[in-house]
Design an enzyme around this catalytic site. Sequence first.
Site, PDB file in Angstrom:
ATOM      1  N   TRP A 102     -19.104   0.571   0.385  1.00 20.43           N
ATOM      2  CA  TRP A 102     -18.536   1.441   1.426  1.00 20.43           C
ATOM      3  C   TRP A 102     -17.343   2.229   0.916  1.00 20.43           C
ATOM      4  CZ3 TRP A 102     -22.125   2.252   4.613  1.00 20.43           C
ATOM      5  CH2 TRP A 102     -23.064   1.246   4.884  1.00 20.43           C
ATOM      6  N   ASP A 173     -10.227   1.268   5.878  1.00 19.86           N
ATOM      7  CA  ASP A 173     -11.454   1.089   6.644  1.00 19.86           C
ATOM      8  C   ASP A 173     -11.539  -0.400   6.969  1.00 19.86           C
ATOM      9  OD1 ASP A 173     -13.979   0.708   7.644  1.00 19.86           O
ATOM     10  OD2 ASP A 173     -15.039   1.513   5.895  1.00 19.86           O
ATOM     11  N   LYS A 197     -18.735  -4.626  14.727  1.00 17.72           N
ATOM     12  CA  LYS A 197     -18.605  -5.983  14.217  1.00 17.72           C
ATOM     13  C   LYS A 197     -17.686  -6.792  15.141  1.00 17.72           C
ATOM     14  CE  LYS A 197     -19.666  -3.906   9.974  1.00 17.72           C
ATOM     15  NZ  LYS A 197     -21.100  -3.808   9.814  1.00 17.72           N
TER      16      LYS A 197
END
Lengths: 361, 361
Positions: A102, A173, A197
């Site tokens: 990511w 992030d 999440k």
Amino acid sequence: MARVMNFNAGPSALPLDALERAQAELLDLNGSGMSVLEHSHRGKVYEAVHNEAVSLVKELLSVPDNYDILFLQGGASQQFAVVPMNLIQAGKSADYVLTGTWSKKAHGEAKGLGTVRVAATTEKDAKFQRIPKQSELELDPNACYAHITSNNTIFGTQWQTFPEVGNVPLVADMSSDIMWRPTDVSKFGLIYAGAQKNLGPSGVTLVIVRKDLVEGGRKDIPKIFQYRTHAAENSLYNTPPTFGIYLLRNVLAVSKQKGGLSAMEQYNRKKAGLLYAAIDSRPDFYRCPVERDSRSTMNVVFNLPTPELEAEFIAESQKKGMVGLKGHRSVGGVRASIYNACEMGWIEGLVEFMGSFKKGA
Amino acid sequence: MARVMNFNAGPSALPLDALERAQAELLDLNGSGMSVLEHSHRGKVYEAVHNEAVSLVKELLSVPDNYDILFLQGGASQQFAVVPMNLIQAGKSADYVLTGTWSKKAHGEAKGLGTVRVAATTEKDAKFQRIPKQSELELDPNACYAHITSNNTIFGTQWQTFPEVGNVPLVADMSSDIMWRPTDVSKFGLIYAGAQKNLGPSGVTLVIVRKDLVEGGRKDIPKIFQYRTHAAENSLYNTPPTFGIYLLRNVLAVSKQKGGLSAMEQYNRKKAGLLYAAIDSRPDFYRCPVERDSRSTMNVVFNLPTPELEAEFIAESQKKGMVGLKGHRSVGGVRASIYNACEMGWIEGLVEFMGSFKKGA
């Protein structure tokens, strides 16, 4: 069917209380005679939900007053572009620390939008199986910001201590571990997180951003992508994802009711501790590839002696009501994603299964 | 509380059947032991929902095979930027037809992204109370596209016949009237729509785009904003708003079950007809400011003799269980938004109230 033990990487398990509340009031929110889904985003009933969601973020994370709390759309993947669009000033650059898939994607999107540097990467020497040390970071003191990914879902690593970056705004992030524990927001210039999440459903992106960065952000980009546009309107510049924000409110209300983020940290450490102990207790059979001080409390990855045994393990786990244990296709193996809403009983079930699997063989 | 008569402009009423289905399966989708909100977007259970949503769009609108169907985020407001980012080629320009607040916003965002022309506007001569005639359009035959807003929620106008734009791709923001009736998609290069009127909840944006425009789109923009990124991955490049797409599926399944878009058109024309007849039947008291051949079937706006009477009308309507009748703050007056899910009984209730209000006075 009974509720499964849900180890999905995201979207993932949500607190049952938050879902039951949504179900109970789905046709009629607070006696208004309509669903939250049918309310105007400019009406008083939705406004109360929206503002409660903002307040809960602020309260749970003790967000200082010089930060704006935004609910946006497009997920972390959109922030990969929107962060540099707003924050990389002409003639300057941004630093990226690469710790997995990511952060590489974030870096890749930023490359097309301004000058970017790699301040560190653990790809070549460690296949992303550890977080870099402070001494490894080659930071530009003039960078517009330094970007990290706080938790790496695929490789199962997590920053235990956040890096020191001096006066450069730290951008994180936190999609996969926001609110897993108390966090000192004042150390960050900007935090962003897809909700799916620890916060709620997919389709909502939380952004917590220091007001001076909002004000100083670029103005030569589309209005819809400027943080100031949304900050000035309390995320109501255009129609927000109202149901997603409503459900995020439900989830955060549960986090608060359970004792807030300190209680959450205790709970999460206990869950992760049980699971890593189960791995470490059969070192000939289970192996966590992550360096010990980089182990994630959110995504526990491990291997069995062979891919065939891993496939059998995953197939057997499904028969026992466990879902989502297959590792990411890019790395294989087993992965248990154990975010805030993952229940202790599920961990106990998994640990028991791990103890008995092929034990007598 | 009993279900109110919901005339909200958006988010707005949804079909009760679609909501009841969502409520019934909110904790356990198809015996999977978890909520749709907890399913991985890469799993089979969600995938079936996602693909059914795509199929229903295709079937209901008879979308030709040379079009991609995308589920994106950010609403029409984000498409105001993303359309020109993808489609305005260097050295060329795009045409905008201005028919109200939203087309002006679309034009405003595009201005910063490339060269844009105004092909027509009805602001100065008609305060946006009519749609321009074909003969008024000053179209550039070399434009990258010509942009219209098919229905104008604030001014209560709607294109009855779509303009002829030759070989230039016609781009339409259909947020507030998509699927109100059968539409010949082949006349358009690109159609976009925020879901929160006729399709489902806020937080999902439907884009129907001709494949040659996807393929020919600019590549010097962030990957997340390129249509090709999402077209190549069936809108699963990043985590989509899964619950929003699920609910859109529920809504479209109801549209199909009720007879598809031909039946929807009949129903909508009957609803709008009743309401305009009620306005026209008391010309001394009610007045629709929109030119007759531009009247919208989705947003019916009208005035009473004074703003005080309008305020009283709206206050009285609320006591009778009607919600959302206040006109947009920029124009005042009364507005009834009567999208696909607005029920005939609500129209009848409103018409009855309109007939009796101040009748004996």
